[in-house]
Design an enzyme around this catalytic site. Structure first.
Site, PDB file in Angstrom:
ATOM      1  N   THR A 189       0.842  -1.183   0.000  1.00  0.00           N
ATOM      2  CA  THR A 189       0.000   0.000   0.000  1.00  0.00           C
ATOM      3  C   THR A 189       0.877   1.233   0.000  1.00  0.00           C
ATOM      4  O   THR A 189       1.952   1.219   0.589  1.00  0.00           O
ATOM      5  CB  THR A 189      -0.845   0.057   1.294  1.00  0.00           C
ATOM      6  OG1 THR A 189      -1.500  -1.197   1.472  1.00  0.00           O
ATOM      7  CG2 THR A 189      -1.884   1.149   1.263  1.00  0.00           C
ATOM      8  N   GLY A 219     -10.131  -3.534   0.958  1.00  0.00           N
ATOM      9  CA  GLY A 219      -9.210  -3.473   2.087  1.00  0.00           C
ATOM     10  C   GLY A 219      -9.462  -2.245   2.947  1.00  0.00           C
ATOM     11  O   GLY A 219     -10.531  -1.620   2.893  1.00  0.00           O
ATOM     12  N   ASP A 220      -8.462  -1.894   3.743  1.00  0.00           N
ATOM     13  CA  ASP A 220      -8.621  -0.777   4.673  1.00  0.00           C
ATOM     14  C   ASP A 220      -8.338   0.586   4.045  1.00  0.00           C
ATOM     15  O   ASP A 220      -8.732   1.611   4.596  1.00  0.00           O
ATOM     16  CB  ASP A 220      -7.706  -0.968   5.888  1.00  0.00           C
ATOM     17  CG  ASP A 220      -6.232  -1.047   5.514  1.00  0.00           C
ATOM     18  OD1 ASP A 220      -5.919  -1.412   4.354  1.00  0.00           O
ATOM     19  OD2 ASP A 220      -5.385  -0.748   6.375  1.00  0.00           O
ATOM     20  N   THR A 240      -0.366   0.433   6.485  1.00  0.00           N
ATOM     21  CA  THR A 240      -0.139  -0.580   5.458  1.00  0.00           C
ATOM     22  C   THR A 240      -0.297  -1.938   6.149  1.00  0.00           C
ATOM     23  O   THR A 240      -0.304  -2.028   7.368  1.00  0.00           O
ATOM     24  CB  THR A 240       1.272  -0.497   4.847  1.00  0.00           C
ATOM     25  OG1 THR A 240       2.233  -0.884   5.829  1.00  0.00           O
ATOM     26  CG2 THR A 240       1.593   0.904   4.357  1.00  0.00           C
ATOM     27  N   GLY A 241      -0.391  -2.977   5.343  1.00  0.00           N
ATOM     28  CA  GLY A 241      -0.461  -4.316   5.912  1.00  0.00           C
ATOM     29  C   GLY A 241      -1.824  -4.940   5.749  1.00  0.00           C
ATOM     30  O   GLY A 241      -2.561  -4.619   4.812  1.00  0.00           O
TER      31      GLY A 241
END
Ligand code: GLY
Length: 329
Positions: A189, A219-220, A240-241
């Site tokens: 990201t 995703g987030d 990120t992640g």
């Protein structure tokens, strides 16, 4: 009270430079964040974002992005957007032109077309090759006849052939995704937080999401409060992640709330990551948090050692690389 740009460490210095120049010339944080994010979206060497991003399990690149203005808490976001080169700019237009925050999939694409956003083919030959290699590896593990799928690199022409082969092969996408996804491989990201000369904070996040995801997975990055949050009164945070973890945890908002309760930047970052670990229980949890407080102090906090950030203030000649702090259990 310095103006600055903070990004995840994978962002190339060349992508930061135009933003820094604009910041020095007095551009507002929102323009600077969009400029840098667009440069990363165009970077063919970065397979986590935009053009050349890694695709979903069907070989389609689906993009998520958001932008948030800490002065007003105005936000815009898109998810599962296909066929447009700069999702961060589409997200900004959602914020500025619609009474909405988040558009997804066909609606996001319709809006992108209506505002004349730049359309383009996102899947590069290099990203295709990585995709095929991964499918090949997963298929072999699974005992599938990959050669019948003509998945050898260079031995296929159209991604649509591959999609129909997956469909016609009775391959359960649920199982294929579970086998294919490896969250922890590489960067996933692009994060940016900008603090301008007037003390305004903007956070922006853009990504092709976790590689080999199930079609339509969000995703987030476009979820305000999970992957991004900015509030000039306290600070800004991005992640990120593993987006599934930060969505459940509300990580970016929690970090900014911790600052609002008077925690120092290190206290806020450490407590947020520790809390995420406790919530998730996942030993292999992979999340990196970028934080800027209202005064321009910066920090990075991570569930694993080795993740870096880059920061540049307007007084500095080039970005500095900072190791993010590994927050152990
Ligand atoms: N953090 C990016 C994603 O989960 O898609």
């Amino acid at each position: 009270m310095s103006a600055l740009i903070l990004v995840n460490g994978e962002v190339r210095d060349e992508c930061i430079q135009p933003g820094m120049q604009a910041l020095r010339q007095g551009a507002p944080a929102i323009d600077v964040a969009e400029l840098v994010a667009r440069a990363v979206e165009s970077d063919a060497g970065d397979h986590s974002v935009g053009f050349s991003g890694l695709p979903n399990i069907l070989g389609e690149v689906e993009l998520d992005a958001s932008i948030m203005d800490g002065a007003t808490l105005a936000s815009g976001a898109v998810s599962a957007l296909k066929g447009y080169l700069h999702p961060v700019s589409v997200a900004r237009q959602v914020m500025e032109r619609l009474p909405h925050v988040l558009l997804t999939d066909a609606g996001a694409a319709r809006f992108a077309a209506e505002i004349n956003a730049e359309a383009g083919d996102l899947l590069t030959p290099e990203a295709k090759a990585i995709y095929l290699k991964r499918l090949n590896a997963v298929g072999r593990d699974w005992g599938l006849e990959i050669r019948d799928w003509r998945l050898e690199i260079g031995d296929w022409s159209e991604i649509s052939n591959l999609q129909s082969l997956i469909s016609s092969s009775n391959v359960p996408l649920i199982d294929l995704v579970a086998r294919a996804i490896r969250y922890h491989e590489g960067g996933d990201t692009m994060n940016i937080i900008v603090r301008d000369g007037a003390g305004r904070l903007v956070s922006a996040v853009t990504t092709s999401g976790v590689a080999w995801k199930y079609p339509g997975r969000v995703g987030d990055s476009p979820i305000i409060g999970a992957g991004s949050y900015a509030d000039d009164r306290h600070g800004a945070a991005t992640c990120t992640g593993m987006g599934e973890l930060t969505i459940r945890h509300g990580t970016a908002l929690r970090a900014v709330l911790a600052l609002s309760y008077g925690k120092s930047i290190d206290e806020a970052g450490r407590e947020t990551i520790r809390d995420l670990r406790r919530m998730s229980g996942a030993r292999d949890a992979w999340v990196r948090l970028l934080l800027v407080d209202k005064n321009g102090a910066v920090g990075g906090y991570c569930t694993r050692p080795g993740a870096t950030l880059k920061v540049q203030t307007i007084d500095e000649n080039r970005p500095r690389v900072i190791e993010s702090e590994h927050v152990a259990e």
